[in-house]
Design a protein around this motif. Structure first.
Motif, short mmCIF file in Angstrom:
data_model
loop_
_atom_site.label_atom_id
_atom_site.label_comp_id
_atom_site.label_asym_id
_atom_site.label_seq_id
_atom_site.Cartn_x
_atom_site.Cartn_y
_atom_site.Cartn_z
N ALA A 5 -0.80 70.89 46.35
CA ALA A 5 -1.75 70.79 45.25
C ALA A 5 -1.22 69.85 44.17
N MET A 6 -2.11 69.08 43.61
CA MET A 6 -1.80 68.28 42.43
C MET A 6 -2.25 69.13 41.25
N TRP A 7 -1.39 69.30 40.28
CA TRP A 7 -1.68 70.20 39.16
C TRP A 7 -2.21 69.44 37.96
N THR A 8 -3.24 69.99 37.33
CA THR A 8 -3.85 69.42 36.13
C THR A 8 -3.68 70.41 34.99
N ALA A 9 -3.06 69.96 33.89
CA ALA A 9 -2.94 70.81 32.70
C ALA A 9 -4.32 71.00 32.09
N VAL A 10 -4.64 72.27 31.79
CA VAL A 10 -5.97 72.59 31.28
C VAL A 10 -5.93 72.89 29.79
N CYS A 11 -5.06 73.82 29.38
CA CYS A 11 -4.98 74.21 27.98
C CYS A 11 -3.77 75.12 27.80
N PRO A 12 -3.37 75.35 26.54
CA PRO A 12 -2.32 76.35 26.31
C PRO A 12 -2.83 77.73 26.74
N ALA A 13 -1.98 78.51 27.36
CA ALA A 13 -2.37 79.84 27.84
C ALA A 13 -2.89 80.73 26.72
N VAL A 14 -2.35 80.59 25.53
CA VAL A 14 -2.78 81.44 24.40
C VAL A 14 -4.21 81.17 23.98
N ARG A 15 -4.81 80.05 24.44
CA ARG A 15 -6.19 79.73 24.09
C ARG A 15 -7.21 80.43 24.98
N VAL A 16 -6.73 81.13 26.01
CA VAL A 16 -7.64 81.85 26.91
C VAL A 16 -7.53 83.34 26.60
N PRO A 17 -8.54 83.93 25.96
CA PRO A 17 -8.48 85.37 25.65
C PRO A 17 -8.43 86.21 26.93
N GLY A 21 -12.96 83.70 30.08
CA GLY A 21 -12.77 82.46 30.80
C GLY A 21 -13.02 81.24 29.94
N VAL A 22 -12.55 80.09 30.44
CA VAL A 22 -12.79 78.80 29.81
C VAL A 22 -13.16 77.81 30.90
N ALA A 23 -13.87 76.77 30.54
CA ALA A 23 -14.24 75.72 31.49
C ALA A 23 -13.30 74.53 31.30
N ALA A 24 -13.01 73.87 32.42
CA ALA A 24 -12.16 72.69 32.39
C ALA A 24 -12.65 71.70 33.44
N LEU A 25 -12.32 70.44 33.26
CA LEU A 25 -12.65 69.41 34.22
C LEU A 25 -11.39 69.08 35.02
N ASP A 27 -10.21 66.99 38.43
CA ASP A 27 -10.59 66.03 39.48
C ASP A 27 -12.10 65.84 39.55
N GLY A 28 -12.75 65.75 38.41
CA GLY A 28 -14.19 65.52 38.35
C GLY A 28 -15.04 66.74 38.62
N GLN A 29 -14.41 67.91 38.81
CA GLN A 29 -15.15 69.15 39.08
C GLN A 29 -15.00 70.11 37.91
N GLN A 30 -16.09 70.77 37.53
CA GLN A 30 -16.00 71.81 36.51
C GLN A 30 -15.39 73.06 37.13
N VAL A 31 -14.33 73.55 36.51
CA VAL A 31 -13.61 74.72 36.99
C VAL A 31 -13.62 75.78 35.90
N ALA A 32 -13.84 77.03 36.28
CA ALA A 32 -13.77 78.16 35.35
C ALA A 32 -12.41 78.83 35.55
N VAL A 33 -11.65 78.98 34.46
CA VAL A 33 -10.33 79.59 34.50
C VAL A 33 -10.40 80.93 33.77
N PHE A 34 -9.91 81.98 34.41
CA PHE A 34 -10.00 83.33 33.86
C PHE A 34 -8.62 83.95 33.72
N ARG A 35 -8.48 84.72 32.64
CA ARG A 35 -7.27 85.50 32.41
C ARG A 35 -7.67 86.97 32.43
N VAL A 36 -7.09 87.71 33.39
CA VAL A 36 -7.36 89.14 33.52
C VAL A 36 -6.02 89.84 33.42
N ALA A 37 -5.74 90.39 32.23
CA ALA A 37 -4.43 90.98 31.94
C ALA A 37 -3.38 89.91 32.16
#
Length: 110
Positions: A5-17, A21-25, A27-37
């Motif tokens: 996998a090629m890794w893309t930095a999305v945001c600081p972890a503290v910005r995701v409650p 979830g948060v949305a990020a782009l 490789d041209g795809q919208q991705v939803a990132v979720f933090r559960v505990a």
């Protein structure tokens, strides 16, 4: 042949409650990132049931112990582990590897 996998930095972890979830782009795809505990999940932001890019704004919960997100449009639940829709078995969304490194959320592309 092995791919990594090629890794893309999305945001600081503290910005995701937590339990959100948060949305990020990625490789041209919208991705939803979720933090559960203390766990992190990433899947496509595209809701195949409504045709809208909204899963990052969905309701995070669980179904029989499996972490899920319910679409904010029609409330179909998608597994955060597999991307499978629990309410419309013929539908699913891609899942992505996700990690936190040095306090930054990174999403991998297969």
């Amino acid at each position: 042949m092995t791919t990594t996998a090629m890794w893309t930095a999305v945001c600081p972890a503290v910005r995701v409650p937590e339990f959100s979830g948060v949305a990020a782009l990625v490789d041209g795809q919208q991705v939803a990132v979720f933090r559960v505990a203390d766990s992190w999940y990433a899947l496509s932001n595209w809701d195949p049931c409504s045709g809208a890019a909204v899963l990052s704004r969905g309701i995070v919960g669980d179904a029989a112990g499996e972490p899920v997100v319910a679409s904010p449009v029609y409330k179909e639940r998608f597994s955060l582990l597999t991307g499978q829709c629990l309410d419309a078995e013929e539908r699913s969304v891609p899942v992505y590897p996700v990690r936190v490194r040095d306090g930054v959320v990174e999403v991998g592309s297969p």
